[in-house]
Scaffold this motif. Structure first.
Motif, mmCIF file in Angstrom:
data_model
loop_
_atom_site.group_PDB
_atom_site.id
_atom_site.type_symbol
_atom_site.label_atom_id
_atom_site.label_comp_id
_atom_site.label_asym_id
_atom_site.label_seq_id
_atom_site.Cartn_x
_atom_site.Cartn_y
_atom_site.Cartn_z
ATOM 1 N N GLY A 151 -1.340 2.202 7.422
ATOM 2 C CA GLY A 151 -2.599 1.744 6.828
ATOM 3 C C GLY A 151 -2.999 2.484 5.562
ATOM 4 N N VAL A 188 -3.715 3.410 2.021
ATOM 5 C CA VAL A 188 -3.894 2.493 0.898
ATOM 6 C C VAL A 188 -3.333 3.081 -0.399
ATOM 7 C CG1 VAL A 188 -5.952 1.545 1.975
ATOM 8 C CG2 VAL A 188 -6.185 3.369 0.268
ATOM 9 N N CYS A 189 -3.084 2.216 -1.348
ATOM 10 C CA CYS A 189 -2.629 2.635 -2.675
ATOM 11 C C CYS A 189 -3.797 2.484 -3.633
ATOM 12 C CB CYS A 189 -1.449 1.765 -3.115
ATOM 13 S SG CYS A 189 -0.978 2.031 -4.834
ATOM 14 N N ASP A 190 -4.304 3.602 -4.130
ATOM 15 C CA ASP A 190 -5.550 3.568 -4.910
ATOM 16 C C ASP A 190 -5.501 4.521 -6.098
ATOM 17 O OD1 ASP A 190 -5.376 5.748 -3.231
ATOM 18 O OD2 ASP A 190 -7.442 5.662 -2.522
ATOM 19 N N LEU A 197 -3.803 -5.758 3.936
ATOM 20 C CA LEU A 197 -4.608 -4.972 2.997
ATOM 21 C C LEU A 197 -5.085 -5.872 1.859
ATOM 22 C CD1 LEU A 197 -2.550 -1.663 2.461
ATOM 23 C CD2 LEU A 197 -4.731 -1.885 3.673
ATOM 24 N N GLY A 224 0.380 -4.005 5.708
ATOM 25 C CA GLY A 224 0.407 -4.093 4.247
ATOM 26 C C GLY A 224 -0.089 -5.452 3.764
ATOM 27 N N LEU A 263 -6.628 -2.700 -2.640
ATOM 28 C CA LEU A 263 -6.052 -1.458 -2.118
ATOM 29 C C LEU A 263 -4.542 -1.446 -2.256
ATOM 30 C CD1 LEU A 263 -8.347 -1.117 1.029
ATOM 31 C CD2 LEU A 263 -8.549 0.049 -1.173
ATOM 32 N N ARG A 264 -4.018 -2.273 -3.157
ATOM 33 C CA ARG A 264 -2.577 -2.305 -3.376
ATOM 34 C C ARG A 264 -2.287 -2.141 -4.875
ATOM 35 N NH1 ARG A 264 -0.897 -7.217 -2.183
ATOM 36 N NH2 ARG A 264 -2.750 -8.069 -1.224
ATOM 37 N N GLY A 289 -10.588 2.092 -3.175
ATOM 38 C CA GLY A 289 -10.311 3.473 -2.747
ATOM 39 C C GLY A 289 -10.855 4.502 -3.709
ATOM 40 N N GLY A 296 0.827 -1.206 0.000
ATOM 41 C CA GLY A 296 0.000 0.000 0.000
ATOM 42 C C GLY A 296 0.859 1.253 0.000
ATOM 43 N N CYS A 297 0.207 2.403 0.056
ATOM 44 C CA CYS A 297 0.930 3.671 -0.035
ATOM 45 C C CYS A 297 1.740 3.958 1.226
ATOM 46 C CB CYS A 297 -0.042 4.819 -0.307
ATOM 47 S SG CYS A 297 0.762 6.295 -0.946
ATOM 48 N N GLN A 298 1.349 3.381 2.369
ATOM 49 C CA GLN A 298 2.163 3.534 3.584
ATOM 50 C C GLN A 298 3.596 3.081 3.295
ATOM 51 O OE1 GLN A 298 1.053 0.753 6.665
ATOM 52 N NE2 GLN A 298 1.063 -0.979 5.261
#
Ligand code: SF4
Lengths: 304, 223
Positions: free
Chosen positions: A206, A208-210, A262, A259, A266-267, A273, A166-168
């Motif tokens: 937490g 997310v990558c969206d 998730l 991660g 969301l990855r 998202g 994810g974006c974290q």
């Protein structure tokens, strides 16, 4: 060699060395390079970062998809009005990060740090803070080395890939690296650098990558801006003597576990998202047409 | 595991995506090496998974073609590589294809050189610009491009591998990794060797003189 912050701090011991010293010593051994050669490489990368952080301030830089662009210039123009709420260092850092992120989306030359999507956070933060502190070029490069050390530890124990964590893992890692870099530049101890890095990561745990349409633009550009604010905030906290309580190494482990937890939507798959909001989907259709192929079926498999 | 700080502050690359742009360029560059840097007359890219979805949006198409023409990840000409290929008379086509159980960012490349030789390769972009070549000319392979690599295509016979390694030892080529795969017992096999330092040209000549050797390719470091 060091695998985590604990080992790196143990290597420093009471030698009075910085994180950067240990990271550079490790590099000299690993890559069989002299200290001068390592510093030259850092300077080469810094020059590219610097240019990317400035190219989008005076002129609008538009992404190759045509979806986004021009925010670096908008922010830069706004700074000149003196109406911004954050202090000048943070505002400038944000403009630099936006510029760098837009140069990336326009197929310009950047340095992934640690990834291309998050490439604006570290240079944007570092350049703005170095301007305020009037830091020497040597100290700026050493701050970059400290950031690399933090990135190495995250890569070894977790991941810096949005598709995996994810974006974290991308913007979070970049903010952690930037926080440690400027804490070192401000004269913080190695332990304080890791406190700043730990808090920065916790602040976006937490995330997310969206990305809309699967492109590194929306929300990525703005997350580069917010990463700058996050890094500067955490440096201030650490310099005030505030600690993370949860040590950096444990925060990195937690980030990795979050991660993994998730869902794949969301990855980076653009299946969750903001990517699947009505507006996100409409934008995707605007660029790629209904199937994701821009109407050129031989060029894409989106509709099959 | 020790990681270089320049893998963290890097790659230095043309955006926007380390896996879809820089990784794609490296895979294209691998094909440039495998085809012996010969001029290409036509090339087909079969794109799997997310490589096909974000193709033009992340410049994956331009990066693949740029790499195939020998350009580096930081080469500003990547942006215009499709036009440059056209000028050079290289026929380029892209097609989506399900390549089966492979990494989501995978491409199969089939290239024909101006002298009429055909090469094929499958490569994956595994994150942060890192790549893995998983198949060369129809046989399984494994190379990250981080080290100079020797790829020997040979008949699967007893003793071939030990002869290969003794030639390498003779030239003081230190082996980092070595892998071998074959279609079936006694058939064509591929031995891939990643070496510490660059590989002298005589190694290729001497390996080619051995029995059962079909072809030897030396790939400089491309990542
Ligand atoms: S949203 Fe995804 S693609 Fe965008 S910066 Fe974050 S991790 Fe990278």
């Amino acid at each position: 060699m060091y695998h985590n912050a604990k080992e790196l701090l143990a290597l420093i011991g009471d030698s009075g060395k910085s994180i950067a010293d240990i990271v550079i010593e490790n590099e000299m051994e690993l890559s069989e390079m002299s200290r001068e050669a390592v510093m030259e490489q850092l300077q080469y990368r810094y020059d590219i970062m610097y240019k990317a952080c400035h190219d989008g301030l005076e002129k609008e830089v538009i992404s190759i998809s045509g979806l986004t662009g021009g925010t670096g210039k908008q922010m830069w123009d706004f700074i000149q009005t003196g109406k911004g709420l954050q202090d000048m260092t943070t505002q400038k850092g944000i403009a630099y990060a936006l510029s760098c992120s837009e140069v990336n989306a326009s197929m310009g030359l950047i340095v992934a740090a640690p990834t291309a999507g998050a490439c604006g956070i570290l240079p944007g933060t570092l350049i703005a803070v170095a301007e305020k502190l009037e830091s020497s070029q040597e100290d700026i490069l050493l701050a970059l080395a400290a950031a690399a050390g933090v990135g190495q530890i995250i890569t070894k124990n977790a991941t810096v890939s949005g598709a995996e964590g994810g974006c974290q893992a991308e913007c979070g890692a970049a903010a952690s690296m930037a926080a440690a870099a400027i804490t070192q530049l401000c004269g913080g101890t190695p332990a304080q650098c890791f406190e700043a890095a730990a808090i920065a990561m916790k602040n976006v745990m937490g995330l997310v990558c969206d990305p809309v349409a699967g492109l590194v633009e929306m929300p990525c550009t703005k997350r580069n801006a917010s990463g700058v604010t996050n890094a500067i905030l955490c440096c201030d906290l650490a310099m005030a003597g505030i600690t993370s309580h949860i040590p950096f190494d444990e925060v990195v482990d937690a980030m990795f576990r979050v991660g993994k937890a998730l869902p794949s939507t969301l990855r980076e798959t653009a299946l969750g998202g903001i990517a699947v909001t009505p507006t996100g989907l409409a934008l995707k259709e605007k660029i790629f047409g209904t199937g994701g192929c821009g109407g050129n079926c031989s060029a894409c498999g989106g509709c099959q | 595991m020790n990681i270089s700080m320049f893998d963290i502050l890097g790659p230095v690359m043309i955006g926007p995506s380390s896996s879809h742009t820089a990784g794609a360029q490296r895979i294209g560059k691998a094909m440039y090496m495998i085809s012996g840097k010969e001029e290409i007359s036509s090339v087909k890219f079969y794109l799997h998974g997310s490589f096909s979805h974000t193709l033009s949006g992340h410049g994956t198409d331009r990066a693949l073609v740029a790499g195939l023409m020998g350009m580096d990840a930081s080469d500003e000409r990547i942006r215009n590589s499709l036009e440059i290929a056209k000028e050079r008379g290289i026929q380029v086509s892209f097609e989506p294809q399900d390549l089966g159980d492979v990494h989501p960012n995978t491409v199969k490349i089939i290239a024909v050189t101006k002298s009429g030789k055909e090469y094929s390769m499958i490569g994956s972009s595994v994150g942060g610009g890192e790549v893995e070549i998983v198949e060369i000319n129809g046989t399984k392979a494994k190379s990250s491009g981080k080290y100079p690599t020797i790829i020997v295509t040979h008949i699967d016979r007893l003793g071939v591998i030990s002869k290969i390694s003794s030639i390498l030892a003779h030239h003081e080529v230190n082996i980092v990794t070595m892998s071998n795969s074959r279609e079936k017992k006694g058939s064509t096999a591929i031995t891939m060797i990643e070496a510490d330092h660059s590989i002298p040209a005589e190694v290729k000549e001497q390996l080619e003189e051995l029995d059962y050797i079909k072809n030897v390719v030396i790939i400089e470091k491309f990542a």
